[in-house]
Design an enzyme around this catalytic site. Structure first.
Site, PDB file in Angstrom:
ATOM      1  N   THR A  72     -45.773 -85.034 -28.430  1.00 10.45           N
ATOM      2  CA  THR A  72     -46.162 -85.402 -27.389  1.00 10.45           C
ATOM      3  C   THR A  72     -46.465 -84.193 -26.524  1.00 10.45           C
ATOM      4  OG1 THR A  72     -45.068 -87.694 -27.738  1.00 10.45           O
ATOM      5  CG2 THR A  72     -45.873 -87.352 -25.416  1.00 10.45           C
ATOM      6  N   ASN A 151     -52.693 -91.745 -37.360  1.00 14.31           N
ATOM      7  CA  ASN A 151     -51.387 -92.270 -37.787  1.00 14.31           C
ATOM      8  C   ASN A 151     -51.281 -93.851 -38.365  1.00 14.31           C
ATOM      9  OD1 ASN A 151     -51.998 -92.144 -34.726  1.00 14.31           O
ATOM     10  ND2 ASN A 151     -50.376 -93.667 -34.696  1.00 14.31           N
ATOM     11  N   GLN A 179     -49.888 -85.776 -37.814  1.00 11.58           N
ATOM     12  CA  GLN A 179     -49.707 -86.420 -39.215  1.00 11.58           C
ATOM     13  C   GLN A 179     -50.478 -85.711 -40.370  1.00 11.58           C
ATOM     14  OE1 GLN A 179     -48.194 -89.130 -39.668  1.00 11.58           O
ATOM     15  NE2 GLN A 179     -47.801 -90.060 -37.722  1.00 11.58           N
ATOM     16  N   HIS A 201     -40.596 -83.793 -36.818  1.00  9.44           N
ATOM     17  CA  HIS A 201     -39.936 -85.134 -37.303  1.00  9.44           C
ATOM     18  C   HIS A 201     -40.938 -85.884 -38.127  1.00  9.44           C
ATOM     19  CE1 HIS A 201     -41.084 -88.510 -34.599  1.00  9.44           C
ATOM     20  NE2 HIS A 201     -41.547 -87.813 -33.738  1.00  9.44           N
ATOM     21  N   CYS A 325     -45.282 -97.098 -31.594  1.00 11.05           N
ATOM     22  CA  CYS A 325     -45.063 -96.966 -30.119  1.00 11.05           C
ATOM     23  C   CYS A 325     -45.379 -98.266 -29.530  1.00 11.05           C
ATOM     24  CB  CYS A 325     -45.549 -95.919 -29.695  1.00 11.05           C
ATOM     25  SG  CYS A 325     -45.596 -94.682 -30.792  1.00 11.05           S
TER      26      CYS A 325
END
Ligand SMILES: *Cc1c(COP(=O)(O)O)cnc(C)c1O
Length: 392
Positions: A72, A151, A179, A201, A325
């Site tokens: 982000t 994603n 991704q 991550h 999200c």
């Protein structure tokens, strides 16, 4: 009960080799990489190595890699950094309707700051239209930001063609490749991309580490000001353990690339074939071929994605509906709606995203559980009753 995690596009477990590589940097290797003494110098050496590993995975130069706090942050840095630096040229940004919120909400923020943003539409497979992109570029356009791979659906954008159009028009091109990195091959010596964002991550590091590729010569003002770390691109004492972890994850991704790609694609295809064989009225969301090897997004018509997700959870299966999200809100996925699908199709969408620890037995378990749940949910679905009556 068996537990199956098939939500790797939301996050991945930490790779044991990554954790192992990180541990010394929580213990004896605690130095500050900016220190001139031995404690700093040793750590600096490992920092440089990690940068080389991240660069190597994408065939970039190490000086083109900046470590950030997360994907982000990288996305924010690209948009705000380019916009602030090139204010004199103009205040117009082009993106797509199917971006991650890290891009969409940053663009909305920029609109609040007086920027104009064009949101490109996508076709039924989720691809942007190159002619629409070409038409949308204006003399005051400062940035085109379009994701590498989606994603939610896994659809892979025509990044090379987008980059070529941007080059031709003299506009900077950023791609959110969170991704894509590690899942499909990316060669930045050959791809016309100026800035690229990635996150650890989604690639088997712990959460809270990202990176940015910034092509040599690209002007970009920093998001975070302070010390001279990261060649003045991103201030703040480096998060060494996590940077080492990201370096290791990239090294492993490069080493195991072909093996991983084939393993994930085979598992995903086995799942996809099984679902389409066992369950009627299903629709694939995303491009059938130009797609990440680990991702399958399907709509189980007449069933609410959210109910399916909860029922799967009760059976130990972790998947996602819409984007992680926005879960918790009943909103249908903005991505699937943008693909021109009806709210009913969008609301019945489920994303299965596979990872390295998934096994054929996991897939078989899911294939045993899903048809059962769907049958049960459809039996109590008024929509399904109505549809099957009208067909009869
Ligand atoms: C996960 C994700 C991000 C955000 O990355 P974080 O490291 O979680 O901040 C951005 N873009 C895409 C496409 C993602 O999947």
């Amino acid at each position: 009960m068996r537990r199956v995690y098939m939500d790797h596009n939301a996050t991945t477990p930490v790779h044991p080799e990554v954790l192992e590589a990180m541990l010394p940097f929580f213990r004896e290797q605690f130095g500050n990489a900016s220190s001139i003494h031995w404690a700093g110098r040793e750590v600096k050496k490992y920092l440089d190595e990690a940068r080389e590993k991240v660069a190597a995975l994408m065939n970039a130069d190490p000086q083109e890699i900046v470590f950030t706090g997360c994907g982000t942050e990288s996305d924010n840095m690209a948009i705000k950094g380019v916009a602030f630096t090139h204010q004199d040229k103009g205040r117009h940004i082009i993106t797509s309707k199917v971006e991650h919120h890290a891009i969409l909400h940053t663009c909305q923020f920029m609109q609040g700051m007086g920027y104009q943003v064009t949101y490109l539409s996508v076709d039924r497979d989720g691809l942007v239209d190159l002619e629409e992109l070409r038409r949308s570029i204006r003399p005051d356009t400062v940035l085109v930001t379009i994701m590498f791979a989606n994603n939610e659906t896994g659809t892979i954008m025509p990044v090379r063609e987008i980059g070529e159009i941007c080059r031709e028009k003299g506009v900077l091109f950023h791609t959110d490749a969170v991704q894509a990195v590690g899942k499909i091959s990316i060669d930045l010596k050959r791809l016309p991309v100026d800035i690229l964002s990635l996150s650890g991550h989604k690639l088997n590091t712990p959460k809270g580490i990202g990176a940015q590729f910034i092509r040599k010569g690209t002007k970009l003002s920093p998001l975070i000001h302070g010390g001279a770390q990261e060649r003045n691109r991103r201030a703040g004492t480096e998060n060494i353990p996590y940077i080492i972890g990201l370096g290791k994850a990239c090294e492993i991704a490069m080493r195991d690339f072909d093996k991983r790609h084939e393993y994930l694609r085979n598992l995903r295809d086995r799942l996809q074939e099984g679902i389409f064989r066992a369950v009627p009225h299903v629709e694939l969301n995303g491009h059938p071929v130009l797609r990440l090897p680990n991702t399958m997004n399907v709509s189980f018509l007449y069933v609410e994605g959210e109910s399916l997700l909860l029922n799967l959870d009760l059976e130990g299966v972790a998947v996602s509906s819409g984007s992680a999200c926005s879960s918790g809100s009943a909103d249908a996925s903005h991505v699937i709606l943008a693909m021109g699908k009806s709210p009913l199709v969008a609301q019945s969408a489920i994303r299965f995203s596979l990872g390295l620890t998934n096994t054929p037995e996991d897939v078989d378990y899911v294939l045993e559980v899903v048809p059962r749940i769907i049958e049960r949910l459809r039996a109590i679905s008024p929509l399904y009753q109505k549809a099957s009556r009208s067909k009869a």
